[in-house]
Scaffold this motif. Structure first.
Motif, short mmCIF file in Angstrom:
data_model
loop_
_atom_site.label_atom_id
_atom_site.label_comp_id
_atom_site.label_asym_id
_atom_site.label_seq_id
_atom_site.Cartn_x
_atom_site.Cartn_y
_atom_site.Cartn_z
N ALA A 233 0.81 -1.21 0.00
CA ALA A 233 0.00 0.00 0.00
C ALA A 233 0.84 1.27 0.00
O ALA A 233 0.30 2.38 -0.06
N GLY A 234 2.17 1.11 0.09
CA GLY A 234 3.04 2.27 0.04
C GLY A 234 3.17 3.02 1.35
O GLY A 234 3.55 4.20 1.36
N LEU A 235 2.90 2.34 2.48
CA LEU A 235 3.00 3.01 3.78
C LEU A 235 4.45 3.20 4.22
O LEU A 235 4.72 3.99 5.11
N GLY A 236 5.35 2.46 3.61
CA GLY A 236 6.75 2.59 3.99
C GLY A 236 7.56 1.46 3.38
O GLY A 236 7.11 0.77 2.46
N VAL A 237 8.78 1.29 3.91
CA VAL A 237 9.68 0.25 3.44
C VAL A 237 9.55 -0.95 4.38
O VAL A 237 9.72 -0.82 5.59
N GLY A 238 9.24 -2.11 3.81
CA GLY A 238 8.99 -3.29 4.63
C GLY A 238 10.09 -4.31 4.52
O GLY A 238 10.91 -4.30 3.60
N LEU A 239 10.10 -5.22 5.49
CA LEU A 239 10.98 -6.39 5.48
C LEU A 239 10.11 -7.60 5.18
O LEU A 239 9.36 -8.06 6.04
N ILE A 240 10.18 -8.10 3.97
CA ILE A 240 9.27 -9.13 3.48
C ILE A 240 10.02 -10.46 3.40
O ILE A 240 11.14 -10.53 2.91
N SER A 241 9.38 -11.53 3.90
CA SER A 241 9.98 -12.86 3.82
C SER A 241 10.27 -13.20 2.36
O SER A 241 9.51 -12.84 1.46
N SER A 242 11.38 -13.89 2.14
CA SER A 242 11.90 -14.07 0.78
C SER A 242 10.90 -14.72 -0.17
O SER A 242 10.83 -14.34 -1.34
N ILE A 243 10.11 -15.69 0.32
CA ILE A 243 9.14 -16.35 -0.56
C ILE A 243 8.11 -15.35 -1.05
O ILE A 243 7.79 -15.27 -2.25
N ASP A 244 7.58 -14.55 -0.13
CA ASP A 244 6.59 -13.53 -0.51
C ASP A 244 7.22 -12.45 -1.38
O ASP A 244 6.62 -11.98 -2.36
N ALA A 245 8.43 -12.05 -1.03
CA ALA A 245 9.10 -11.00 -1.79
C ALA A 245 9.31 -11.42 -3.25
O ALA A 245 9.11 -10.63 -4.17
N THR A 246 9.69 -12.68 -3.45
CA THR A 246 9.90 -13.18 -4.81
C THR A 246 8.63 -13.03 -5.64
O THR A 246 8.67 -12.60 -6.80
N GLU A 247 7.48 -13.38 -5.06
CA GLU A 247 6.21 -13.25 -5.78
C GLU A 247 5.94 -11.80 -6.15
O GLU A 247 5.55 -11.50 -7.29
N ASP A 248 6.12 -10.89 -5.18
CA ASP A 248 5.79 -9.48 -5.43
C ASP A 248 6.79 -8.82 -6.38
O ASP A 248 6.42 -7.95 -7.18
N LEU A 249 8.05 -9.23 -6.30
CA LEU A 249 9.06 -8.66 -7.20
C LEU A 249 8.83 -9.12 -8.63
O LEU A 249 8.92 -8.33 -9.58
N GLU A 250 8.54 -10.41 -8.79
CA GLU A 250 8.30 -10.93 -10.14
C GLU A 250 7.06 -10.32 -10.77
O GLU A 250 6.99 -10.12 -11.98
N ALA A 251 6.05 -9.98 -9.93
CA ALA A 251 4.82 -9.38 -10.44
C ALA A 251 4.96 -7.87 -10.66
O ALA A 251 4.06 -7.23 -11.20
N GLY A 252 6.07 -7.31 -10.21
CA GLY A 252 6.29 -5.88 -10.38
C GLY A 252 5.57 -5.02 -9.36
O GLY A 252 5.54 -3.79 -9.49
N ARG A 253 5.01 -5.65 -8.36
CA ARG A 253 4.28 -4.87 -7.34
C ARG A 253 5.24 -4.15 -6.39
O ARG A 253 4.94 -3.08 -5.87
#
Length: 311
Positions: A233-253
């Protein structure tokens, strides 16, 4: 010279006291305990003498508890409740097949649920009960046998075994990433923290050569899923678990402005993970021991969503 702990009065006298406090009557307590009112009166008198404290004011045929009696009743009731619970548990444990598991909500939904069928194949008669709670439970009060807890492995005196390192990726929306040219730029952004610890961001920034300041804005979240949504949602910079981060990075989110492997070279004691935590004595119960053996033998580094049969 140290003070000696007070000598406990007879348990029977405390039981009589509990009944009198409940009924506010010697006679009613006598009826409940199947003794005479005189016997109840003698027990209470003996208790008052042993404690050197008046417990009841006698008013004709009535009684009024003193302030000391009201205070004592609170602890006596709690004590008898604990004794009853202990008896219930040991008599139940002779034939019990129930396993009360509390898991981190993230670990339960991301890793555990898709694999529980494997354990049920090993112990099909197990009565498995799963709750999810972020904080480490009180094993006795909450009637929990084993917990799967996120953190850094500091749960002495409990037995604890690492199941999975939780490597985090610094993530943010593309708009925020456009402002981040070097790690020090993070101090000007809102940093999203897990509520269970204040050390994670400071450790990661220190690894990047930056010192976290008190002026840096922060928002804390109870669970990983909420932090992920806040990051999206753009509230700030988060620390995302690698499995979830991979999904969001690949989707461009989301974007990982400093790469996906920042934590890979950090000292092991600075990297959080999911741990199996339980009192050592609980392993003496056969179904609990079977669950512990199974869960520590599983390879949790494999994404449960890619297991065979999970399309």
């Amino acid at each position: 010279m140290t003070d000696r702990p007070p000598r406990l009065p007879p348990l029977n006298a405390l039981r009589v006291f509990q009944s009198v406090m409940q009924h506010r009557s010697f006679r009613a307590a006598a009826d409940e305990l199947h003794v005479s009112p005189q016997a109840v009166s003698l027990q209470i008198k003996g208790l008052e003498d042993a404690l050197a404290v008046p417990l009841f004011a006698r008013k004709g045929r009535g009684i009024d508890p003193t302030e000391q009696a009201i205070l004592l009743a609170h602890f006596v009731n709690a004590g008898f409740s604990e004794i009853e619970e202990g008896i219930r548990r040991i008599t139940r444990s002779q034939t019990r097949n129930r396993i009360n598991v509390n898991a981190s909500p993230y670990f339960a939904t991301r890793h555990l649920l898709d694999r529980l069928a494997r354990f049920r194949a090993i112990l099909p008669d197990a009565d498995l009960r799963l709750t999810t709670m972020v904080d480490l439970p009180d094993f006795a009060r909450d009637d929990i046998d084993v917990a799967i807890q996120w953190g850094f492995g500091d749960w002495e005196p409990h037995d604890h075994s690492l199941l999975l390192r939780d490597l985090k990726v610094i993530c943010c929306t593309p708009d925020i990433a456009a402002r981040l040219h070097r790690p020090a730029d993070l101090l000007a952004e809102t940093l999203l923290h897990p509520i269970l610890t204040d050390r994670l961001w400071s450790d990661i920034l220190a690894h990047l050569g930056v010192t976290l300041t008190a002026q840096t804005q922060a928002i804390r979240f109870q669970d990983a899923a909420t932090m992920r949504r806040a990051t999206l949602a753009g509230l700030g910079v988060g620390l995302i678990s690698s499995i979830d981060a991979t999904e969001d990075l690949e989707a461009g989110r989301l974007v990982a402005p400093f790469g996906t492997d920042v934590m890979n070279t950090m000292p092991a004691d600075r990297i959080p993970g999911f741990y199996l935590v339980l009192p050592r004595s609980h392993r003496r119960v056969r179904p609990i021991a079977a669950f512990c053996d199974w869960i520590t033998a599983e390879d949790w580094t494999q994404d449960s969503h890619t297991l065979p049969g999970k399309e």
